[in-house]
Write a protein that holds these residues in place. Structure first.
Motif, PDB file in Angstrom:
ATOM      1  N   GLU A  48      48.606  37.772  37.328  1.00 49.53           N
ATOM      2  CA  GLU A  48      47.991  36.477  37.468  1.00 49.53           C
ATOM      3  C   GLU A  48      46.903  36.496  38.581  1.00 49.53           C
ATOM      4  O   GLU A  48      47.057  37.405  39.577  1.00 49.53           O
ATOM      5  CB  GLU A  48      49.126  35.686  37.514  1.00 49.53           C
ATOM      6  N   VAL A  49      46.153  35.468  38.537  1.00 46.55           N
ATOM      7  CA  VAL A  49      45.180  35.379  39.719  1.00 46.55           C
ATOM      8  C   VAL A  49      45.943  34.548  40.994  1.00 46.55           C
ATOM      9  O   VAL A  49      46.786  34.044  40.756  1.00 46.55           O
ATOM     10  CB  VAL A  49      44.002  34.435  39.538  1.00 46.55           C
ATOM     11  N   GLY A  50      45.555  35.029  42.199  1.00 44.78           N
ATOM     12  CA  GLY A  50      45.943  34.754  43.234  1.00 44.78           C
ATOM     13  C   GLY A  50      45.743  35.224  44.414  1.00 44.78           C
ATOM     14  O   GLY A  50      44.630  36.077  44.563  1.00 44.78           O
ATOM     15  N   PRO A  95      46.474  38.133  47.907  1.00 42.02           N
ATOM     16  CA  PRO A  95      46.402  39.623  47.647  1.00 42.02           C
ATOM     17  C   PRO A  95      47.777  40.011  47.321  1.00 42.02           C
ATOM     18  O   PRO A  95      48.106  41.242  46.802  1.00 42.02           O
ATOM     19  CB  PRO A  95      46.485  39.983  49.120  1.00 42.02           C
ATOM     20  N   GLU A  96      48.802  39.198  47.218  1.00 38.34           N
ATOM     21  CA  GLU A  96      50.241  39.585  46.845  1.00 38.34           C
ATOM     22  C   GLU A  96      50.528  39.753  45.516  1.00 38.34           C
ATOM     23  O   GLU A  96      51.314  40.267  45.046  1.00 38.34           O
ATOM     24  CB  GLU A  96      51.070  38.458  47.688  1.00 38.34           C
ATOM     25  N   VAL A  97      49.376  39.364  44.679  1.00 45.37           N
ATOM     26  CA  VAL A  97      49.557  39.512  43.214  1.00 45.37           C
ATOM     27  C   VAL A  97      49.237  41.078  42.812  1.00 45.37           C
ATOM     28  O   VAL A  97      49.592  41.180  41.867  1.00 45.37           O
ATOM     29  CB  VAL A  97      48.691  38.482  42.564  1.00 45.37           C
ATOM     30  N   LEU A  98      48.668  41.785  43.672  1.00 42.83           N
ATOM     31  CA  LEU A  98      48.297  43.183  43.358  1.00 42.83           C
ATOM     32  C   LEU A  98      49.675  43.848  43.187  1.00 42.83           C
ATOM     33  O   LEU A  98      50.601  43.881  44.170  1.00 42.83           O
ATOM     34  CB  LEU A  98      47.488  43.703  44.303  1.00 42.83           C
ATOM     35  N   ARG A  99      49.886  44.733  42.191  1.00 38.93           N
ATOM     36  CA  ARG A  99      50.821  45.688  42.080  1.00 38.93           C
ATOM     37  C   ARG A  99      50.295  47.119  41.781  1.00 38.93           C
ATOM     38  O   ARG A  99      49.639  47.283  41.121  1.00 38.93           O
ATOM     39  CB  ARG A  99      51.764  45.018  40.569  1.00 38.93           C
ATOM     40  N   LEU A 100      51.064  48.161  42.310  1.00 36.02           N
ATOM     41  CA  LEU A 100      51.154  49.331  42.066  1.00 36.02           C
ATOM     42  C   LEU A 100      51.925  49.956  40.989  1.00 36.02           C
ATOM     43  O   LEU A 100      53.242  49.876  41.127  1.00 36.02           O
ATOM     44  CB  LEU A 100      51.076  50.081  43.373  1.00 36.02           C
ATOM     45  N   GLU A 101      51.280  50.104  39.884  1.00 39.72           N
ATOM     46  CA  GLU A 101      52.208  50.422  38.503  1.00 39.72           C
ATOM     47  C   GLU A 101      51.894  51.808  37.964  1.00 39.72           C
ATOM     48  O   GLU A 101      50.545  52.106  38.136  1.00 39.72           O
ATOM     49  CB  GLU A 101      51.914  49.322  37.584  1.00 39.72           C
ATOM     50  N   ASP A 102      52.818  52.318  37.283  1.00 38.90           N
ATOM     51  CA  ASP A 102      52.553  53.558  36.726  1.00 38.90           C
ATOM     52  C   ASP A 102      51.794  52.894  35.199  1.00 38.90           C
ATOM     53  O   ASP A 102      52.481  52.370  34.489  1.00 38.90           O
ATOM     54  CB  ASP A 102      53.753  54.494  36.180  1.00 38.90           C
ATOM     55  N   VAL A 103      50.891  53.557  34.954  1.00 40.21           N
ATOM     56  CA  VAL A 103      50.015  53.238  33.654  1.00 40.21           C
ATOM     57  C   VAL A 103      49.745  54.654  33.123  1.00 40.21           C
ATOM     58  O   VAL A 103      48.982  55.433  33.604  1.00 40.21           O
ATOM     59  CB  VAL A 103      48.823  52.607  33.804  1.00 40.21           C
ATOM     60  N   GLU A 104      49.765  54.445  31.359  1.00 36.46           N
ATOM     61  CA  GLU A 104      49.110  55.558  30.814  1.00 36.46           C
ATOM     62  C   GLU A 104      47.641  55.498  30.579  1.00 36.46           C
ATOM     63  O   GLU A 104      47.266  54.446  29.894  1.00 36.46           O
ATOM     64  CB  GLU A 104      50.087  55.629  29.503  1.00 36.46           C
ATOM     65  N   VAL A 105      46.995  56.360  31.201  1.00 42.85           N
ATOM     66  CA  VAL A 105      45.512  56.170  31.093  1.00 42.85           C
ATOM     67  C   VAL A 105      44.663  56.576  29.790  1.00 42.85           C
ATOM     68  O   VAL A 105      43.725  56.222  29.539  1.00 42.85           O
ATOM     69  CB  VAL A 105      44.784  57.089  32.550  1.00 42.85           C
ATOM     70  N   GLY A 106      45.222  57.669  29.424  1.00 40.78           N
ATOM     71  CA  GLY A 106      44.707  58.246  28.137  1.00 40.78           C
ATOM     72  C   GLY A 106      43.569  59.119  28.305  1.00 40.78           C
ATOM     73  O   GLY A 106      43.353  59.672  29.340  1.00 40.78           O
ATOM     74  N   LEU A 141      36.211  49.066  48.633  1.00 41.28           N
ATOM     75  CA  LEU A 141      36.453  47.599  48.287  1.00 41.28           C
ATOM     76  C   LEU A 141      35.103  46.828  48.510  1.00 41.28           C
ATOM     77  O   LEU A 141      34.255  47.086  49.361  1.00 41.28           O
ATOM     78  CB  LEU A 141      37.493  47.072  49.429  1.00 41.28           C
ATOM     79  N   ASN A 142      35.162  45.680  47.705  1.00 41.05           N
ATOM     80  CA  ASN A 142      34.057  44.851  47.370  1.00 41.05           C
ATOM     81  C   ASN A 142      34.643  43.457  47.510  1.00 41.05           C
ATOM     82  O   ASN A 142      35.488  43.371  46.969  1.00 41.05           O
ATOM     83  CB  ASN A 142      33.197  45.107  46.276  1.00 41.05           C
ATOM     84  N   ARG A 143      33.799  42.576  48.279  1.00 38.63           N
ATOM     85  CA  ARG A 143      34.044  41.045  48.165  1.00 38.63           C
ATOM     86  C   ARG A 143      34.258  40.557  46.673  1.00 38.63           C
ATOM     87  O   ARG A 143      35.059  39.745  46.527  1.00 38.63           O
ATOM     88  CB  ARG A 143      33.188  40.680  48.933  1.00 38.63           C
ATOM     89  N   ALA A 144      33.660  41.134  45.791  1.00 37.71           N
ATOM     90  CA  ALA A 144      33.857  40.618  44.341  1.00 37.71           C
ATOM     91  C   ALA A 144      35.157  40.791  43.849  1.00 37.71           C
ATOM     92  O   ALA A 144      35.499  40.073  43.027  1.00 37.71           O
ATOM     93  CB  ALA A 144      32.590  41.385  43.691  1.00 37.71           C
ATOM     94  N   GLU A 145      35.797  41.891  44.389  1.00 35.79           N
ATOM     95  CA  GLU A 145      37.037  42.134  43.795  1.00 35.79           C
ATOM     96  C   GLU A 145      38.187  41.020  44.375  1.00 35.79           C
ATOM     97  O   GLU A 145      39.119  40.746  43.823  1.00 35.79           O
ATOM     98  CB  GLU A 145      37.501  43.489  44.273  1.00 35.79           C
ATOM     99  N   SER A 199      41.197  36.277  42.840  1.00 39.30           N
ATOM    100  CA  SER A 199      41.720  34.864  42.934  1.00 39.30           C
ATOM    101  C   SER A 199      40.963  33.917  41.762  1.00 39.30           C
ATOM    102  O   SER A 199      41.246  32.649  42.204  1.00 39.30           O
ATOM    103  CB  SER A 199      41.288  34.684  44.461  1.00 39.30           C
ATOM    104  N   GLY A 200      40.375  34.501  41.005  1.00 40.04           N
ATOM    105  CA  GLY A 200      39.807  33.580  39.662  1.00 40.04           C
ATOM    106  C   GLY A 200      38.610  32.824  40.416  1.00 40.04           C
ATOM    107  O   GLY A 200      38.145  31.804  39.721  1.00 40.04           O
TER     108      GLY A 200
END
Length: 332
Positions: free
Chosen positions: A9-11, A13-24, A40-44, A49-50
């Motif tokens: 969800e947008v919001g 910094p606390e919305v960022l999560r470090l997750e295990d993902v299958e990349v392929g 890191l870039n301000r655009a991110e 944050s939407g």
């Protein structure tokens, strides 16, 4: 599986999560990269944050477009990249389609450049976006020449610092602006010919004084918003007011009519004008690589975080105290 930063969800910094993902595996025109460092870039921050120029289209989603690492796999149509080759990723895609905040990522091969010999991963994640942005804006589009003056707003950012060095390399005179005096000495040390502290000085009056009343041939502005009404007064006749960022977050008027229709060019610029054009990207890559070899370009890294500290890294970026690039190390 690879540890990957995503948000659901947008919001803040606390919305960022470090997750295990299958990349392929990469598609025909893609490569897989084992990431060593992320720029890191301000655009991110704005995307998360939407508030970015492009809204988030689906959740969960990743983010990021600057990284350094080594080639892990190549698609069937990809040439010029070998497994294990040190490379950097440049912003040349939508974050709705690709993201580089992770241990192993897939990106378009067209967004990958070879990392010059001697450039480590942290510097490799810090150099390309700032220098390609400033090269494309000042050299390709702005046609900045020896003897010209360029005003660089928000000059302590990584792009601002790269723009100072780019201006010096082509023989132009960089005037940096900064909100408070706290970063003035750092900007002078970075090569700015002059620094204008906007909370204490009249930018227009100072620029006109420094240019003998002529004004600047180019104003390279990251802020936009209502402040362009004043900045436009500092542009020389026939010069350009170039907007490459919207840090103000406010509507941006066109000042030409209110100022009596002077010979003013005003345009927007994004890095995609350079990275999306293969010939411009080739020229930009050569320009930056040669600047690194000669020592004219020295990427400035403000602080390095670990991937596990991505939330803190985003909070630090939002605080705005940095001078130069914020980089996140991966797997170290």
């Amino acid at each position: 599986m690879a540890r990957t930063v995503r948000f659901h969800e947008v919001g803040g910094p606390e919305v960022l999560r470090l997750e295990d993902v299958e990349v392929g595996e990469p598609g025909p025109d893609e490569v897989a990269i084992r990431v060593e460092a992320i720029g890191l870039n301000r655009a991110e921050v704005m995307f998360r944050s939407g508030q970015y120029i492009e809204p988030v289209k689906r959740f969960p989603t990743g983010l990021g477009s600057e990284a350094a690492g080594v080639i892990d796999a190549v698609g069937a149509h990809v040439t010029g990249f070998e497994i294990g080759a040190p490379v950097s990723v440049v912003p040349a895609f939508s974050m709705n389609d690709y993201g580089v905040y992770g241990e192993r990522v897939i990106v378009p091969a067209a967004a990958v450049v070879h990392r010059p010999e001697g450039l480590d991963a942290v510097a490799g994640a810090a150099v390309w976006m700032p220098y390609l942005t400033s090269y494309g804006a000042l050299v390709e589009v702005g046609a900045l020449r020896a003897g010209d003056t360029v005003v660089i707003t928000a000059a302590s950012s990584s792009v601002g610092l790269a723009a100072i060095q780019t201006a010096l390399r082509v023989g132009a005179v960089p005037i940096a602006t900064t909100r408070t005096a706290a970063k003035k000495d750092a900007l002078l040390a970075a090569g700015a010919a002059h620094v204008v502290v906007t909370e204490e000085e009249d930018v227009v009056a100072r620029v006109l004084d420094l240019t003998g009343g002529r004004g600047a041939e180019l104003v390279f502005d990251a802020i936009a918003g209502p402040g362009v009404m004043e900045l436009a007064k500092a542009v020389a006749a026939g010069g350009t007011l170039m907007e490459y960022g919207v840090l103000s977050g406010e509507p941006t008027p066109y000042p030409g009519i209110a100022l009596g229709m002077p010979a003013l060019n005003m345009r927007t610029y994004t890095l995609f004008e350079t990275t999306g054009d293969p010939q411009r990207l080739r020229r930009g890559e050569a320009f930056v690589a040669s600047g690194l070899r000669s020592g004219a370009f020295k990427p400035v890294v403000d602080r390095v975080f670990d991937l596990e500290e991505i939330v803190e890294a985003h909070r630090y970026m939002e605080a705005g105290a940095q001078v130069g690039k914020i980089v996140v190390r991966v797997g170290q």
